[in-house]
Design an enzyme around this catalytic site. Structure first.
Site, PDB file in Angstrom:
ATOM      1  N   TYR A  96       9.686   8.086   1.471  1.00 33.17           N
ATOM      2  CA  TYR A  96      10.226   8.428   0.156  1.00 33.17           C
ATOM      3  C   TYR A  96       9.180   9.048  -0.746  1.00 33.17           C
ATOM      4  O   TYR A  96       7.990   9.043  -0.431  1.00 33.17           O
ATOM      5  CB  TYR A  96      10.862   7.206  -0.509  1.00 33.17           C
ATOM      6  CG  TYR A  96       9.909   6.225  -1.157  1.00 33.17           C
ATOM      7  CD1 TYR A  96       9.178   5.322  -0.401  1.00 33.17           C
ATOM      8  CD2 TYR A  96       9.760   6.189  -2.544  1.00 33.17           C
ATOM      9  CE1 TYR A  96       8.318   4.417  -1.014  1.00 33.17           C
ATOM     10  CE2 TYR A  96       8.907   5.281  -3.158  1.00 33.17           C
ATOM     11  CZ  TYR A  96       8.187   4.400  -2.379  1.00 33.17           C
ATOM     12  OH  TYR A  96       7.349   3.507  -2.974  1.00 33.17           O
TER      13      TYR A  96
ATOM     14  N   ARG B 184       3.631  16.066   0.326  1.00 30.69           N
ATOM     15  CA  ARG B 184       3.371  14.703   0.823  1.00 30.69           C
ATOM     16  C   ARG B 184       4.565  14.186   1.615  1.00 30.69           C
ATOM     17  O   ARG B 184       4.394  13.491   2.616  1.00 30.69           O
ATOM     18  CB  ARG B 184       3.018  13.761  -0.331  1.00 30.69           C
ATOM     19  CG  ARG B 184       2.513  12.422   0.201  1.00 30.69           C
ATOM     20  CD  ARG B 184       1.939  11.535  -0.876  1.00 30.69           C
ATOM     21  NE  ARG B 184       2.952  11.196  -1.865  1.00 30.69           N
ATOM     22  CZ  ARG B 184       2.680  10.633  -3.028  1.00 30.69           C
ATOM     23  NH1 ARG B 184       1.434  10.347  -3.355  1.00 30.69           N
ATOM     24  NH2 ARG B 184       3.642  10.348  -3.877  1.00 30.69           N
TER      25      ARG B 184
ATOM     26  N   LYS C 281       4.061   7.596   2.980  1.00 28.97           N
ATOM     27  CA  LYS C 281       4.779   6.931   1.877  1.00 28.97           C
ATOM     28  C   LYS C 281       6.090   6.423   2.460  1.00 28.97           C
ATOM     29  O   LYS C 281       7.137   7.058   2.379  1.00 28.97           O
ATOM     30  CB  LYS C 281       4.995   7.885   0.689  1.00 28.97           C
ATOM     31  CG  LYS C 281       5.425   7.131  -0.550  1.00 28.97           C
ATOM     32  CD  LYS C 281       5.064   7.864  -1.802  1.00 28.97           C
ATOM     33  CE  LYS C 281       5.608   7.159  -3.039  1.00 28.97           C
ATOM     34  NZ  LYS C 281       5.208   5.769  -3.173  1.00 28.97           N
TER      35      LYS C 281
ATOM     36  N   GLU D 168      -6.025  -0.249  -3.062  1.00 28.01           N
ATOM     37  CA  GLU D 168      -5.116   0.308  -4.074  1.00 28.01           C
ATOM     38  C   GLU D 168      -4.150  -0.766  -4.559  1.00 28.01           C
ATOM     39  O   GLU D 168      -4.138  -1.885  -4.051  1.00 28.01           O
ATOM     40  CB  GLU D 168      -4.343   1.498  -3.512  1.00 28.01           C
ATOM     41  CG  GLU D 168      -3.413   1.144  -2.364  1.00 28.01           C
ATOM     42  CD  GLU D 168      -2.652   2.356  -1.815  1.00 28.01           C
ATOM     43  OE1 GLU D 168      -2.458   3.342  -2.547  1.00 28.01           O
ATOM     44  OE2 GLU D 168      -2.245   2.288  -0.636  1.00 28.01           O
TER      45      GLU D 168
HETATM   46  N1  PDD Z   1       4.261   4.764  -6.007  1.00 30.39           N
HETATM   47  N2  PDD Z   1      -0.289   3.930  -3.949  1.00 30.39           N
HETATM   48  C1  PDD Z   1       0.918   3.433  -3.610  1.00 30.39           C
HETATM   49  C2  PDD Z   1       0.992   2.359  -2.593  1.00 30.39           C
HETATM   50  C3  PDD Z   1       2.078   3.949  -4.214  1.00 30.39           C
HETATM   51  O1  PDD Z   1       3.280   3.463  -3.868  1.00 30.39           O
HETATM   52  C4  PDD Z   1       1.955   4.970  -5.192  1.00 30.39           C
HETATM   53  C5  PDD Z   1       3.157   5.572  -5.868  1.00 30.39           C
HETATM   54  C6  PDD Z   1       0.676   5.450  -5.523  1.00 30.39           C
HETATM   55  C7  PDD Z   1       0.483   6.566  -6.516  1.00 30.39           C
HETATM   56  O2  PDD Z   1       0.997   7.789  -6.039  1.00 30.39           O
HETATM   57  P1  PDD Z   1       1.478   8.954  -7.027  1.00 30.39           P
HETATM   58  O3  PDD Z   1       0.346   9.209  -7.957  1.00 30.39           O
HETATM   59  O4  PDD Z   1       1.716  10.094  -6.130  1.00 30.39           O
HETATM   60  O5  PDD Z   1       2.695   8.467  -7.753  1.00 30.39           O
HETATM   61  C8  PDD Z   1      -0.423   4.918  -4.864  1.00 30.39           C
HETATM   62  C9  PDD Z   1       5.459   5.287  -6.571  1.00 30.39           C
HETATM   63  C10 PDD Z   1       5.328   5.580  -8.023  1.00 30.39           C
HETATM   64  C11 PDD Z   1       6.600   4.361  -6.236  1.00 30.39           C
HETATM   65  O6  PDD Z   1       6.426   3.550  -5.342  1.00 30.39           O
HETATM   66  O7  PDD Z   1       7.662   4.483  -6.832  1.00 30.39           O
END
Ligand code: PDD
Length: 290
Positions: A31, A50, A149, A182
């Site tokens: 996703y 991504r 993701k 993270e």
């Molecule tokens: N999450 N690390 C993880 C594990 C994440 O799930 C996310 C983003 C990020 C940051 O990624 P980005 O800057 O591309 O949003 C880092 C999204 C917001 C979610 O799970 O809805």
């Protein structure tokens, strides 16, 4: 609310997927979370890249190409009359017989949920949030690569449950080598002596779109950035800490477990402002070229 599923729109109550969908049965899916500012989907290309990368790592063919994905997202925003929106694009392996083999699922399920964006309370940006270092380790890249993701989110959910029990806004996971990785839905940065440090991709993290932008903005502002492993002790000894993601942008941290970091620092504020300026700039440019 109208939900996009494989090329058609359904009202929320009727938007359903099969109980045989391997996304449901096995968490076999990927996703993206995106954000639209006044109708402009910020860093859309990076999110699509991504998504393609995640699909490639799990050997799944996306049912739409880049233009098709863009059109599906803009149609979903238009259908729902949305301008400032939270957008979730999910692609699961699709329905198929019970069994692990992805070949059982000939057609992936591609769905988009978009809803009005609700900002985090202003106070959080002004005072910062508290985060907790949790016991749950981030998945080892050789078990389930955090670069995907994935909708297989149990690792993050366990960390979130721990964070919640600790009364923390976000839970921070260490990796198997004991370095900071993270958050459950965010990347993390620390500032020490005016320099910015964030875990490298080889720490076993998601390559956040926001993370990438913040690194670029810091470089433009003349701030030295290191993508380097750091320990929990270094996190707690930092001058400033912040977390990033698409929905929260740059979120200052005031407390790590029981260690007070303090009010949002200078570097955090500079980057938060630069991020917002960049979003507004992209928005204006898009409008001018439309
Ligand atoms: N999450 N690390 C993880 C594990 C994440 O799930 C996310 C983003 C990020 C940051 O990624 P980005 O800057 O591309 O949003 C880092 C999204 C917001 C979610 O799970 O809805």
């Amino acid at each position: 609310m109208q939900i996009y599923i494989n090329g058609a729109f359904y009202p929320k109550e009727e938007a359903k997927v099969s109980v045989f969908d391997h996304g449901y049965l096995y968490g076999d899916g990927i996703y993206e979370t995106l954000r639209a500012y006044d109708g402009y989907v910020f860093h859309l290309d990076e999110h699509i890249e991504r998504l393609k990368h995640s699909a490639k790592l799990m050997e799944m063919a996306l049912p739409l190409d880049e233009d098709g994905i863009k059109k599906a997202i803009s149609d979903t925003l238009a259908r729902n009359g949305l301008k400032d929106a939270y957008i979730r694009v999910s692609v699961s392996r699709g329905p198929g017989e019970i069994g692990l083999d992805p070949e059982l699922c000939p057609v992936p399920t591609f769905l988009i949920i978009a809803k009005q964006f609700v900002d985090y309370p202003k106070e959080l940006y002004e005072k910062g949030v508290n985060i907790a270092v949790v016991n749950t380790r981030r998945n080892h890249p050789e078990t389930l690569d955090p670069a995907i993701k994935s909708t297989n989110f149990l690792n993050n959910i366990f960390a979130k449950m721990e964070a919640k029990k600790a009364g923390a806004f976000e839970g921070i996971m260490l990796n198997h080598a004991n370095f900071v990785a993270e958050g459950t839905i965010s990347n993390i940065f620390i500032v020490k002596n005016g320099e910015l440090v964030t875990p490298p991709l080889i720490a076993g993290i998601l390559e956040g779109v926001t993370r990438g932008l913040v690194i670029g903005l810091a470089e433009r502002l003349g701030i030295t950035v290191f993508e380097e492993m750091f320990s929990e002790a270094a996190l707690k000894a930092a001058d400033e800490v912040f977390i990033t993601n698409t929905t929260m942008e740059v979120m200052p941290v005031r407390e790590v477990d029981d260690k007070t970091i303090g009010a949002p620092g200078k570097v955090t504020k500079m980057l938060a402002e630069a991020y917002r300026r960049e979003a507004l700039h992209c928005l204006k440019t898009r409008k001018l070229t439309d």
